[in-house]
Scaffold this active site. Structure first.
Site, mmCIF file in Angstrom:
data_model
loop_
_atom_site.group_PDB
_atom_site.id
_atom_site.type_symbol
_atom_site.label_atom_id
_atom_site.label_comp_id
_atom_site.label_asym_id
_atom_site.label_seq_id
_atom_site.Cartn_x
_atom_site.Cartn_y
_atom_site.Cartn_z
ATOM 1 N N LYS A 110 53.678 -19.467 74.141
ATOM 2 C CA LYS A 110 54.896 -19.149 74.888
ATOM 3 C C LYS A 110 56.164 -19.284 74.058
ATOM 4 C CE LYS A 110 52.906 -23.202 75.811
ATOM 5 N NZ LYS A 110 52.704 -24.166 76.860
ATOM 6 N N GLU A 113 52.564 -30.609 75.857
ATOM 7 C CA GLU A 113 52.669 -30.037 74.514
ATOM 8 C C GLU A 113 52.462 -31.153 73.493
ATOM 9 O OE1 GLU A 113 53.310 -26.558 74.045
ATOM 10 O OE2 GLU A 113 52.706 -26.830 76.101
ATOM 11 N N VAL A 123 43.018 -25.264 74.232
ATOM 12 C CA VAL A 123 42.782 -23.907 74.736
ATOM 13 C C VAL A 123 41.688 -23.196 73.927
ATOM 14 C CG1 VAL A 123 43.852 -21.693 75.298
ATOM 15 C CG2 VAL A 123 45.199 -23.793 75.475
ATOM 16 N N LYS A 126 43.707 -25.490 61.095
ATOM 17 C CA LYS A 126 44.576 -26.103 60.083
ATOM 18 C C LYS A 126 43.883 -27.285 59.406
ATOM 19 C CE LYS A 126 48.677 -27.962 61.151
ATOM 20 N NZ LYS A 126 49.983 -28.067 61.810
ATOM 21 N N LYS A 161 58.819 -19.783 78.953
ATOM 22 C CA LYS A 161 57.995 -18.935 79.832
ATOM 23 C C LYS A 161 58.886 -18.037 80.683
ATOM 24 C CE LYS A 161 54.317 -22.405 80.081
ATOM 25 N NZ LYS A 161 53.934 -23.662 80.732
ATOM 26 N N GLY A 170 45.571 -33.399 78.491
ATOM 27 C CA GLY A 170 45.719 -32.169 77.705
ATOM 28 C C GLY A 170 46.688 -31.160 78.305
#
Ligand code: HSE
Length: 418
Positions: A99, A184, A17, A41, A199, A181
């Site tokens: 979320k 998760e 994203v 990170k 959600k 993609g």
């Protein structure tokens, strides 16, 4: 008159994203939004953007007074919450796509928003490219929203589509969802229904003013669905989809859950395939409306972040109208559902709890029944998700208490008993 705010962005996360947003912003110069720093990170990882943009130090963004917007698109819920709270407390507006963080920390986030002029927007966190939150928030008046039924997880929908239509195995379909993609980082979050219920938790807040932790919502994923269930679905000319549903009952309370469901071919949700999401809203006067769009993936999710950024230029905030301006609705578990249950061994099925059993097939290897059961015999119970048992709700599964009484009365009348 030029009133739009210049947005100087500090971005947390440069995964599917984050990188999507970086590219989308480069193609949208009219927005007057620029990324000043990106906090990541793993600074050693090679990125497709100038090295000077990156930092591993949160404070480089959070303590920079020039940065007025934090976009947070990282995976871990705990760190995401810390970043979002610190940003809001220091008066920076926040756009988030996390979320899990939103579902886990909604009460604290509601309080935090009361104490700041900054906005917290998160359209990308549910149904990605479909503007569902702003619609629920702005367009639908509380009393008119009868029901919402939605596919909110792209990966499970992708997997089910590939299994049903292209005969891929579960593992092959999941791998493909990961490669594209959609899934998760921990795909069990998708497959076991956590992502969908996360959600659903905050969509219920915008739809009905309900603020509940996911532990109070009944949910499951697609991991209990068996080949035999898919066969039954095919025989009945149904699809199986993971459906998030909420319905206002006759007593004004709301029934809500996320469970696998048989979907008729002429249902709007039958049209929703692959990583697409869909939302069917039933309201008082407009009747049914159907929202459809990509619910996962880099650019579709970035498009929702972009739309939130654009809204920030006008200082848009969620008012949580259903929570603060109306009497919030109450979640109830006092209703019945019509469900299909398949099982290996009858001894694991609490037959006596069914109000009625309308179909019974005990002669096959894989046995199944269709019947009506009180929701409390599912909520907090584990029988329907263990020992090889699988539950798939029937189309239009929610039955109001009143209707069950009517059904019972009718059957007694038919039997000549009253
Ligand atoms: N894993 C999520 C999904 C990504 O498949 O819907 C979008 O939230």
């Amino acid at each position: 008159m030029e009133t739009h705010k210049q947005l100087t962005i500090g971005l947390f996360g440069f995964g599917v994203v984050g990188e999507g947003l970086y590219k989308v912003l480069q193609q949208t110069p009219s927005l007057k939004a620029s990324i000043k720093k990106v906090c990541i990170k793993h600074p050693e990882k090679k990125r497709d953007a100038p090295a000077a943009l990156f930092t591993a130090d949160r404070d480089a963004i959070l303590n920079d007074p020039e940065i007025n917007v934090v976009v947070e698109v990282i995976n871990e819920s705990g760190p995401a919450f810390e970043i979002v709270s610190r940003a809001l407390k220091s008066g920076k507006s926040v756009v988030s796509a996390s979320k899990k963080m939103l579902a886990e920390h909604l009460p604290e986030l509601l309080e935090l928003q009361k104490g700041t002029n900054a906005s917290l927007l998160y359209e990308a966190a549910a149904c990605a490219s479909i503007p569902v939150i702003r619609n629920l928030e702005e367009y639908y008046d509380n009393d008119l929203l009868h029901s919402i039924k939605a596919i909110v997880n792209g990966s499970t929908n992708f997997i089910l589509t590939k299994m049903f239509e292209e005969k891929l195995s579960f593992q092959e379909a999941l791998l493909l969802a990961q490669q594209l993609g959609f899934a998760e980082s921990d795909p069990s979050l998708d497959v076991e229904g956590y992502d969908a219920v996360n959600k659903w938790a905050f969509l219920l807040t915008h739809a009905y003013g309900i603020v509940e932790p996911i532990t109070n919502l009944v949910f499951s994923g697609i991991d209990h669905i068996q080949a035999g269930d898919a066969e039954v679905a095919r025989e009945k000319k149904y699809d199986i989809k993971l459906v998030a549903q909420a319905k206002k009952l006759v007593n004004g309370k709301v029934a809500a859950f996320v469970l696998p469901q048989f979907i008729k071919q002429d249902d709007h949700l039958a049209f929703v395939k692959n990583e697409f999401n869909g939302v069917v809203i039933e309201s008082g006067f407009a009747d049914k409306q159907f929202f459809y769009g990509k619910g996962a993936g880099s650019f579709p999710t970035a498009s929702a972040v972009l739309s939130d950024l654009s809204a920030l230029r006008y200082e848009y905030k969620y008012e949580y109208k259903k929570l603060y301006h109306h009497t919030p609705h109450e979640l109830t578990d006092d209703f019945y559902v019509r469900t299909y249950i398949s099982f290996d061994d009858l001894k694991y099925i609490p037959k006596e709890k069914f109000q009625s059993i309308e179909e019974w097939h005990a002669d096959n290897d894989r046995k199944y029944l269709v019947g009506v059961i009180h929701f409390r015999d599912i909520k907090g119970q584990t029988w329907w998700r263990e020992n090889g048992t699988s539950l798939v709700l029937t189309p239009d599964p929610i039955i109001d208490d009143m209707d069950v009484r009517q059904l019972k009365k009718k059957s007694l009348e038919l039997a000549g008993l009253i």
